[in-house]
Enzyme design. Structure first.
Site, mmCIF file in Angstrom:
data_model
loop_
_atom_site.group_PDB
_atom_site.id
_atom_site.type_symbol
_atom_site.label_atom_id
_atom_site.label_comp_id
_atom_site.label_asym_id
_atom_site.label_seq_id
_atom_site.Cartn_x
_atom_site.Cartn_y
_atom_site.Cartn_z
ATOM 1 C CG HIS A 246 40.348 46.050 51.577
ATOM 2 N ND1 HIS A 246 40.396 44.521 51.708
ATOM 3 C CD2 HIS A 246 41.514 46.504 51.062
ATOM 4 C CE1 HIS A 246 41.715 44.142 51.155
ATOM 5 N NE2 HIS A 246 42.410 45.308 50.802
ATOM 6 N NE ARG A 266 42.196 39.341 48.468
ATOM 7 C CZ ARG A 266 41.908 40.418 47.755
ATOM 8 N NH1 ARG A 266 41.086 40.535 46.565
ATOM 9 N NH2 ARG A 266 41.943 41.592 48.643
#
Ligand code: FAD
Length: 628
Positions: A246, A266
């Site tokens: 990740h 994000r």
């Protein structure tokens, strides 16, 4: 030893295990749910962002075909297409069902289940509960289990007669009669007592393998138990070289290194910057994704409010792309003081917005790193997060090649190809957990009275294996061996792989394997973590061998497998699954197997110009007949 008899034994009480157990019980089977953690503490609880399902609540253009396309693109077409199809078609029903069972999802202004943006998903698609979606998923499924128990209490006078949870129990061996599953053996963590479950069907739902790596977002449970149990029972694993790093784990302070920073940061407007303040992701958009991603900051920022007329910000590329880009920035000397990059939402969203949308992230950084994410950027870097590889299963039934053995959730392989899209795991658990429970129940029905029996000699062998570390008077320390394994996997089979390093990892693993047999755990059988780790080491070592050997074999870069010496995707390698099994010497062996070819009607969902980026001329010349 306590002995129990069930129709279906589900190993794992995360989203996949609970959904499988509920389904098998609803089909009238007697079901045991076994978990090594406390009930309700499964890894699924940690899921933050949401469950991906093309409900079209926020953007009506979304549907299963778009979700299917996104999933295949994210997995770089190494996915089992049939699993990706079933997942995209069935995920909305599974999310609706969860709501009917009591899940309280965040809502849109007009009262529908709200959906948020995530990397690789064309439309807002993740049904969520703030950034605590996994907790709500588990709470709801647990409540459904309790509801069934209450029903059984009313109708049969016994709450746990038809579905019972065995918490803090670890399964160490699957037992067979001939080829067929006959049961499972394990121990109670609390007092070390042995348990034997006799059952013709076992569903593995044990999650992933992250604890083989030093820097990981995964919890203590992720020691690859289900992967190893399957291998040792004669089943096969696929795609084990594909591990998702990740892009955003915490990098500081060292005690929390690896803990996840959700992608929702994000999705909700956070951007990545290097030490020079540059939004660097614009420099890393690969050709295959270029048409869908913005080329300027202005266009990227407009997308948040007008996604129909602008392209997506490159921060929302699939995870493998973002993780590699961060790695390159740090390597080029443009990293933060602690070896990451900056993730900035503070300068882009109001304090109120951040506190409402990302409450757990706010507390995580405030409490663990003394960083106020509403006022300053976070320092983040890649962390080992998810394994795409897992038990090779039939796409429709989740049956492995061993009769009676099923697998669902993170322990199963195929669905996500070489890279999983965020949010596709929670929906995977629900879709394939249900299918595994359903087909395990059907398998038991088909057996009728012809049930396999557990052999006493196999139980004795399983017992001897488990007590061995307690009987060694002096030997290897399990914590030392674990640390050496984690360092090896982190350094040599990590985010960027090189032939000589992977080769060195395989040699190191060969050195660790005989040392594992000499592990000594001091103390007795009453809650003894050193003993438990000694037993987990068998699983982590075997699974790591699969990862390293498959990583050496696949000579291309695709999704969660990046080879510095073979940096391109190869259309020839796309046609290949690497299949791991246990050889006669007890070690992992890898062989090539053709990937099932996509049905023509599904191929037609893509532009041919896009397919050309992934497939060979010959595949495109003659659309294949369905292969399964
Ligand atoms: P788990 O939930 O891990 O359950 C495994 C179960 O197996 C546990 O009960 C464990 O005790 C049991 N078990 C293991 N070994 C044994 C054994 N030997 N004997 C008995 N029991 C055993 N995915 C998304 O889609 N959306 C997200 O927003 C998201 N966020 C995430 C955030 C974090 C921090 C992490 C780490 C992952 C996230 N993921 C997300 C991924 C997702 O949470 C996992 O892939 C998923 O929860 C796995 O579920 P599972 O049911 O397969 O296994």
């Amino acid at each position: 030893m306590d002995t129990y008899e069930y129709d279906v034994v589900v190993i794992g009480a995360g989203g996949a295990g609970l959904r499988a157990a509920i389904e098998a019980r609803m089909q009238g089977k007697r079901v045991a749910i076994i978990c090594k953690s406390l009930f309700g503490k499964a890894h699924t609880v940690m899921a933050e962002g949401g469950a991906a399902a093309a409900m079209g609540n926020v953007n009506p253009n979304d549907n299963w075909m778009v979700h299917f396309r996104d999933t295949m693109r994210g997995g770089k077409f190494l996915n089992n297409y049939r699993m990706a199809e079933l997942h995209a078609k069935e995920a909305p029903d599974r999310v609706w069902e969860l709501e009917q069972w009591g899940a309280l999802f965040d809502r849109t202004k007009d009262g529908k289940i709200s959906q948020r943006n995530f990397g690789g998903h064309e439309y807002p698609r993740l049904a969520h509960v703030g950034d605590r979606t996994g907790l709500e998923l588990i709470r709801t499924l647990q409540q459904a289990v309790v509801g069934l128990q209450q029903q059984d209490a009313r109708e049969h006078g016994e709450a746990e007669g038809r579905i019972k949870v065995f918490a803090e129990h670890t399964i160490t061996r699957l037992l067979k009669e001939g080829d067929r599953i006959a049961g499972a053996f394990g121990y109670r963590r609390e007092d070390g007592g042995f348990v034997l479950f006799k059952a013709p069907a076992v569903v593995l739902a044990t999650g992933g393998v992250g604890k083989s790596y030093k820097v990981t977002s995964n919890s203590w449970e992720y020691t690859g138990d289900g992967h190893a149990l399957a291998l040792l029972a004669g089943a096969t694993l696929i795609n084990m070289e594909c591990i998702q790093f990740h892009p955003t784990g915490m990098v500081w302070p060292p005690s929390v290194k690896g803990i996840l920073v959700t992608e929702s940061v994000r999705g909700d407007g956070g951007v990545l910057r290097n030490s020079e303040g540059k939004r660097f992701m614009f420099d890393y958009v690969p050709d295959v994704f270029r048409p869908q991603y913005a080329e300027t900051e202005e266009e990227a920022d407009r997308w948040y409010t007008d996604p129909d007329n602008n392209r997506r910000p490159p921060e929302l590329l699939p995870r493998d792309e973002v993780a590699r880009s961060i790695n390159s920035e740090v390597k080029a000397g443009r990293g933060t003081p602690h070896g990451g990059v900056y993730l900035d939402i503070a300068s882009r969203r109001s304090k109120e917005f951040i506190l409402k949308r990302l409450p757990s992230m706010y507390h995580q950084f405030k409490e663990l790193a003394d960083v106020d994410i509403t006022a300053e950027p976070m320092e983040i870097g890649p962390t080992c997060h998810y394994i795409m590889g897992g038990v090779e299963v039939d796409a429709d039934t989740q049956a492995s090649i061993v009769p009676g053995l099923f697998a669902a959730g993170e322990v199963a392989g195929g669905m996500h190809g070489s890279n999983r899209l965020g949010g596709n795991s929670l929906s995977d658990l629900l879709v394939f957990g249900r299918r595994a429970g359903l087909h395990a129940a059907q398998y038991v029905d088909e057996l009728g009275g012809n049930r396999p029996a557990v052999a006493q000699a196999d139980v004795a062998a399983a017992e001897a294996e488990v007590v061995a570390p307690l009987e060694q008077s002096a030997g290897e320390n399990p914590y030392t061996l674990h640390a050496e394994l984690q360092q090896t996997m982190n350094d040599l089979v990590g985010i960027i792989r090189r032939e000589h390093e992977v080769q060195a990892a395989i040699e190191k693993l060969a050195e660790l394997a005989p040392r594992r047999e000499k592990l000594a755990a001091s103390g007795g059988r009453v809650f003894n973590p050193g003993w438990h780790l000694s037993l987990d080491m068998r699983n982590m070592l075997l699974v790591s061998e699969c990862v390293a050997k498959a990583a050496l074999e696949r000579k291309e870069s695709r999704g969660g497998h990046t080879r510095e010496d073979y940096p391109q995707m190869s259309a020839e390698w796309r046609k290949v699954n690497l299949v791991c099994s246990v050889g006669p010497d007890g070690h992992a062996q890898v062989k090539k197997q053709p990937l099932p070819q996509m049905r023509p009607d599904l191929l037609d969902l893509f532009e041919r110009s896009e397919l050309k980026k992934y497939m060979t001329e010959e595949e495109l010349a003659e659309p294949a007949a369905p292969s399964d």
